[in-house]
Design a protein around this motif. Sequence first.
Motif, short mmCIF file in Angstrom:
data_model
loop_
_atom_site.label_atom_id
_atom_site.label_comp_id
_atom_site.label_asym_id
_atom_site.label_seq_id
_atom_site.Cartn_x
_atom_site.Cartn_y
_atom_site.Cartn_z
N MET A 1 0.81 -1.22 0.00
CA MET A 1 0.00 0.00 0.00
C MET A 1 0.85 1.28 0.00
O MET A 1 0.59 2.22 -0.76
N LEU A 2 1.89 1.33 0.83
CA LEU A 2 2.69 2.55 0.94
C LEU A 2 3.48 2.86 -0.32
O LEU A 2 3.90 4.01 -0.52
N LEU A 3 3.68 1.86 -1.18
CA LEU A 3 4.38 2.12 -2.44
C LEU A 3 3.60 3.09 -3.32
O LEU A 3 4.18 3.76 -4.18
N PHE A 4 2.28 3.15 -3.10
CA PHE A 4 1.44 4.00 -3.94
C PHE A 4 1.14 5.35 -3.29
O PHE A 4 0.44 6.17 -3.87
N LEU A 5 1.72 5.58 -2.09
CA LEU A 5 1.50 6.87 -1.43
C LEU A 5 2.04 8.04 -2.26
O LEU A 5 1.36 9.07 -2.37
N PRO A 6 3.23 7.93 -2.87
CA PRO A 6 3.68 9.03 -3.75
C PRO A 6 2.75 9.27 -4.94
O PRO A 6 2.59 10.41 -5.39
N GLY B 1 0.08 11.28 -3.78
CA GLY B 1 0.62 12.63 -3.66
C GLY B 1 0.64 13.36 -4.99
O GLY B 1 0.37 14.57 -5.05
N LEU B 2 0.95 12.65 -6.07
CA LEU B 2 0.94 13.27 -7.40
C LEU B 2 -0.46 13.72 -7.77
O LEU B 2 -0.64 14.81 -8.33
N GLU B 3 -1.44 12.92 -7.46
CA GLU B 3 -2.84 13.29 -7.71
C GLU B 3 -3.20 14.57 -6.96
O GLU B 3 -3.80 15.49 -7.52
N ILE B 4 -2.81 14.64 -5.69
CA ILE B 4 -3.07 15.82 -4.88
C ILE B 4 -2.32 17.03 -5.45
O ILE B 4 -2.85 18.14 -5.53
N SER C 1 7.02 14.70 -0.19
CA SER C 1 6.69 14.58 1.23
C SER C 1 6.16 13.18 1.55
O SER C 1 6.46 12.62 2.62
N ARG C 2 5.44 12.59 0.62
CA ARG C 2 4.89 11.25 0.86
C ARG C 2 5.92 10.15 0.64
O ARG C 2 5.82 9.08 1.25
N CYS C 3 6.90 10.41 -0.20
CA CYS C 3 8.04 9.49 -0.27
C CYS C 3 8.73 9.43 1.08
O CYS C 3 9.12 8.35 1.56
N GLY C 4 8.90 10.61 1.70
CA GLY C 4 9.51 10.66 3.02
C GLY C 4 8.71 9.88 4.06
O GLY C 4 9.28 9.11 4.84
N SER C 5 7.40 10.05 4.05
CA SER C 5 6.56 9.34 5.01
C SER C 5 6.59 7.83 4.80
O SER C 5 6.71 7.06 5.75
N ALA C 6 6.49 7.41 3.55
CA ALA C 6 6.51 5.97 3.25
C ALA C 6 7.84 5.35 3.66
O ALA C 6 7.88 4.25 4.22
N LEU C 7 8.94 6.05 3.41
CA LEU C 7 10.26 5.55 3.80
C LEU C 7 10.40 5.50 5.32
O LEU C 7 10.94 4.53 5.88
N ALA C 8 9.92 6.54 5.99
CA ALA C 8 10.07 6.61 7.45
C ALA C 8 9.37 5.46 8.16
O ALA C 8 9.93 4.81 9.04
N VAL C 9 8.12 5.19 7.75
CA VAL C 9 7.37 4.13 8.44
C VAL C 9 7.86 2.74 8.00
O VAL C 9 7.62 1.76 8.70
N THR C 10 8.54 2.67 6.88
CA THR C 10 9.08 1.39 6.42
C THR C 10 10.40 1.07 7.09
O THR C 10 10.66 -0.07 7.47
#
Length: 246
Positions: free
Chosen positions: A33-38, A41-44, A148-157
């Motif tokens: 799931m977190l792989l698609f967070l960026p 983010g692009l959509e936003i 910013s979402r790449c950062g979040s996905a990496l941090a929680v991973t």
Amino acid sequence: MKSCLHAFAMCQSMFCAIPLPGNIWDEKARDKMLLFLPLVGLEIGLIWAGLAWLAGVLQLPPLVSGLILCAHPYLITGFLHLDGYMDVTDAVKSWRDLERRREILKDSHVGSFAVIGVALLLLAQFALLSSVPDTAPYGILCLIPVVSRCGSALAVTVLPPMATSQYAGKTKSTWQIALLCAQALISVAAGFLLCGRYGLVLLGGLAGYGLALLRAYRSLQGMNGDIAGYALTVSELCAVAVYALL
């Protein structure tokens, strides 16, 4: 392929207020799931840039344009990350012992530090976005939420989670970490290629994320979704500051 589509749908439903048809939840796709967070983010970011472009076309007053652009990142995420920002601000600024800070983090009540923090955050975001020069490229707004979402996905991973975190027990995957790093690098490179010196906006966002994450992680000694939201919110504010001041 089906698993990836389910993972994207789950990520979209959890981290964005734009609805998707159906109610998809596939436990087997949860780790992806977190792989698609960026991508979310692009959509936003595309909508953010579109609003900036439309405000320019309509020649809206700077304060009105600033208000729209300030509100967008919070409205489109259902205030999810802003909630994390407030929770972490309350906990970190309490200066209590670790156990009490963690209790404050999970407390549903809003404290004075959270109120003050979010007021200053919104004022800063509004003032900065109202001050962006007309010559600044709108396109860079597409990539701020991606980074910013790449950062979040990496941090929680990567970082060890708190026992109460929804990410506790999540298996660390080297290929997922590499893919998220690649997405971040590609986004920054695209920012410089498409927007020239305004690519520095994305570096500012990454620097802001790192500093906010370091502050919260050290104070709470563990990673969770609230800290990810806190760092994401600070990251986007730092990126907007560079955007306005370049």
